[in-house]
Design an enzyme around this catalytic site. Structure first.
Site, PDB file in Angstrom:
ATOM      1  N   MET A   1      12.909  -8.687 -14.756  1.00  0.00           N
ATOM      2  CA  MET A   1      13.221  -7.341 -15.252  1.00  0.00           C
ATOM      3  C   MET A   1      14.634  -6.909 -14.867  1.00  0.00           C
ATOM      4  O   MET A   1      15.378  -6.406 -15.700  1.00  0.00           O
ATOM      5  CB  MET A   1      12.192  -6.330 -14.720  1.00  0.00           C
ATOM      6  CG  MET A   1      10.764  -6.591 -15.195  1.00  0.00           C
ATOM      7  SD  MET A   1      10.635  -6.722 -16.994  1.00  0.00           S
ATOM      8  CE  MET A   1      10.902  -5.025 -17.462  1.00  0.00           C
ATOM      9  N   ILE A   2      14.992  -7.118 -13.599  1.00  0.00           N
ATOM     10  CA  ILE A   2      16.347  -6.714 -13.198  1.00  0.00           C
ATOM     11  C   ILE A   2      17.368  -7.692 -13.776  1.00  0.00           C
ATOM     12  O   ILE A   2      18.408  -7.277 -14.303  1.00  0.00           O
ATOM     13  CB  ILE A   2      16.489  -6.631 -11.661  1.00  0.00           C
ATOM     14  CG1 ILE A   2      15.475  -5.636 -11.063  1.00  0.00           C
ATOM     15  CG2 ILE A   2      17.917  -6.190 -11.283  1.00  0.00           C
ATOM     16  CD1 ILE A   2      15.499  -5.545  -9.546  1.00  0.00           C
ATOM     17  N   GLY A   3      17.068  -8.984 -13.714  1.00  0.00           N
ATOM     18  CA  GLY A   3      18.019  -9.984 -14.212  1.00  0.00           C
ATOM     19  C   GLY A   3      18.353  -9.762 -15.679  1.00  0.00           C
ATOM     20  O   GLY A   3      19.526  -9.816 -16.085  1.00  0.00           O
TER      21      GLY A   3
ATOM     22  N   ASN B   1      13.983  -8.166  -2.336  1.00  0.00           N
ATOM     23  CA  ASN B   1      13.409  -7.457  -1.181  1.00  0.00           C
ATOM     24  C   ASN B   1      12.551  -8.375  -0.314  1.00  0.00           C
ATOM     25  O   ASN B   1      12.045  -9.373  -0.821  1.00  0.00           O
ATOM     26  CB  ASN B   1      12.542  -6.291  -1.682  1.00  0.00           C
ATOM     27  CG  ASN B   1      13.377  -5.066  -1.982  1.00  0.00           C
ATOM     28  OD1 ASN B   1      14.222  -4.692  -1.169  1.00  0.00           O
ATOM     29  ND2 ASN B   1      13.143  -4.453  -3.132  1.00  0.00           N
TER      30      ASN B   1
ATOM     31  N   ASN C   1       9.453 -14.424  -0.646  1.00  0.00           N
ATOM     32  CA  ASN C   1      10.858 -14.308  -1.038  1.00  0.00           C
ATOM     33  C   ASN C   1      11.812 -15.030  -0.089  1.00  0.00           C
ATOM     34  O   ASN C   1      12.897 -15.442  -0.501  1.00  0.00           O
ATOM     35  CB  ASN C   1      11.233 -12.829  -1.209  1.00  0.00           C
ATOM     36  CG  ASN C   1      10.635 -12.259  -2.489  1.00  0.00           C
ATOM     37  OD1 ASN C   1      10.073 -13.008  -3.299  1.00  0.00           O
ATOM     38  ND2 ASN C   1      10.733 -10.959  -2.687  1.00  0.00           N
TER      39      ASN C   1
ATOM     40  N   HIS D   1      16.821  -0.668   3.758  1.00  0.00           N
ATOM     41  CA  HIS D   1      16.229  -0.289   2.461  1.00  0.00           C
ATOM     42  C   HIS D   1      14.708  -0.226   2.610  1.00  0.00           C
ATOM     43  O   HIS D   1      13.972  -1.019   2.054  1.00  0.00           O
ATOM     44  CB  HIS D   1      16.627  -1.326   1.412  1.00  0.00           C
ATOM     45  CG  HIS D   1      16.211  -0.986   0.021  1.00  0.00           C
ATOM     46  ND1 HIS D   1      16.396   0.245  -0.556  1.00  0.00           N
ATOM     47  CD2 HIS D   1      15.632  -1.755  -0.941  1.00  0.00           C
ATOM     48  CE1 HIS D   1      15.932   0.221  -1.793  1.00  0.00           C
ATOM     49  NE2 HIS D   1      15.463  -0.978  -2.052  1.00  0.00           N
TER      50      HIS D   1
ATOM     51  N   GLY E   1      17.647 -15.342 -11.289  1.00  0.00           N
ATOM     52  CA  GLY E   1      16.452 -14.517 -11.531  1.00  0.00           C
ATOM     53  C   GLY E   1      16.663 -13.829 -12.865  1.00  0.00           C
ATOM     54  O   GLY E   1      17.625 -13.070 -13.035  1.00  0.00           O
ATOM     55  N   ALA E   2      15.794 -14.125 -13.823  1.00  0.00           N
ATOM     56  CA  ALA E   2      15.956 -13.562 -15.172  1.00  0.00           C
ATOM     57  C   ALA E   2      14.753 -12.691 -15.529  1.00  0.00           C
ATOM     58  O   ALA E   2      14.289 -12.670 -16.659  1.00  0.00           O
ATOM     59  CB  ALA E   2      16.127 -14.692 -16.191  1.00  0.00           C
TER      60      ALA E   2
END
Ligand code: APR
Length: 320
Positions: free
Chosen positions: A13-15, A121, A96, A176, A10-11
């Site tokens: 925002m977080i990646g 998530n 997901n 979470h 996964g590239a």
């Protein structure tokens, strides 16, 4: 000794943020993997060029084929879709879960010895499914949520008390979701448990209650502000703390979604608990003493997680 290899599945925002931090920390060589063509390559090249400015030696590569994650020491999974305003984390489940199947199979085939950190998530159900799809040992597959939720809790406490974030130890356990369990009695500011802090007048009970509530809804607060996606800086920092503890065998105690086999009276599920992370992965779960009120909150949160697991099983009958 060869540098560690960190595969970021996964590239987005977080990646991308993970890749940036991993490079700046010189944690290891980075493979940025995504199904989108060009995005991982572009981000990898951009950060690689930046490395000549920040002066760290790491190799970064963008990839669209799982072959490129071969031999990864750590895989951090953010593949999937994030929330938009008005959505709960649970709304992401259907999409997901399918992504976790593809990612799990890719890791199984190409990086079976990796320590896998899931961020996608709804977290507790996705990490549970990812472990099954990948077939990796349960102690090598873990979910990032508690470090983030606890960081939010700690930051709000720092803001309210005027004490450095470095001297605050906040703990948030459970699933979470909005019924996560901020552990008020076990969290400390300058060594003082929060109830004692209230007694000594550092903050009022009302303010503390408001902080607990804000912590529970912390993810939604960011989604409402950003409008186009969810948080990425703090989630990335949190996963890097977990990866660092594994790669350097630091044995930090971090709240993570961990597979439970009897601890906290629970079996066969992933939920947020404090765990020692070292070279063996999730090495040892720390069991907090809990009172009746905390037990009830934890049980409620676990029920939500179990509901998500059931929803996953209804979609994919291979999950048990
Ligand atoms: N395989 C690999 N990558 C995928 C796949 C897949 N099957 N499906 C989607 N992706 C990629 C997208 O192309 C995108 O680049 O996952 C990336 C997700 O990035 P963002 O949309 O920017 O989402 P991000 O903010 O990084 O959050 C990712 O983490 O916190 C959770 O709720 C959040 O589930 C979300 C995840």
């Amino acid at each position: 000794m060869a540098r560690a290899k960190i595969a970021l599945i996964g590239a987005g925002m977080i990646g991308g943020t993970l890749a940036h931090i991993a490079a700046r920390e010189e944690l290891g060589d980075v493979i940025l993997f995504d199904i989108a063509e060009g995005t991982p390559q572009g981000k990898a090249l951009d950060i690689a060029e930046a490395s000549a400015v920040f002066g760290k030696d790491v190799a970064l590569k963008g990839a669209n084929a799982y072959e490129d994650i071969a031999g990864a020491d750590v895989c951090i999974v953010t593949a999937g879709v994030p929330r938009k305003p008005g959505m709960s984390r649970d709304d992401l489940l259907g999409i997901n879960l399918k992504v976790m199947k593809a990612v799990g199979e890719g890791i199984k085939a190409h990086a079976p010895n990796a320590f896998v950190i899931c961020i996608t998530n709804p977290l507790d159900a996705m990490v549970w499914a990812l472990q099954q799809f990948s077939g990796l040992p349960k102690e090598k597959v873990i979910g990032m949520a508690g470090v983030l939720d606890s960081a939010r809790f700690a930051y709000f406490l720092a803001e309210a008390t005027g004490v450095s974030v470095e001297d605050i130890h906040a703990w948030t356990l459970g699933g979470h979701g909005d019924d996560m369990v901020p552990m008020v009695r076990h969290s400390t500011v300058g060594g003082l448990p929060l109830p004692e802090l209230v007694k000594q007048g550092w903050l009022t009970q009302d303010k503390l209650d408001a902080i607990v509530e804000r912590t529970r809804k912390g993810g939604g607060e960011i989604v409402a502000l950003l409008k186009t996606g969810s948080a990425f800086y703090a989630p990335a920092e949190s996963a890097i703390a977990m990866a660092t503890s594994y790669l350097k065998d630091k044995k930090r105690v971090l709240p993570c979604a961990t597979y439970l086999s009897g601890q906290y009276g629970l079996n066969d599920l992933y939920v947020g608990v404090p765990v020692v992370i070292g070279a063996g992965g999730a090495e040892k779960i720390v069991e907090f003493e809990t009172n009746d009120a905390e037990k009830a909150m934890f049980a409620k949160s676990v029920e939500s997680v179990k509901g998500l697991m059931e929803a996953c099983k209804a979609i994919d009958s291979s999950l048990v």
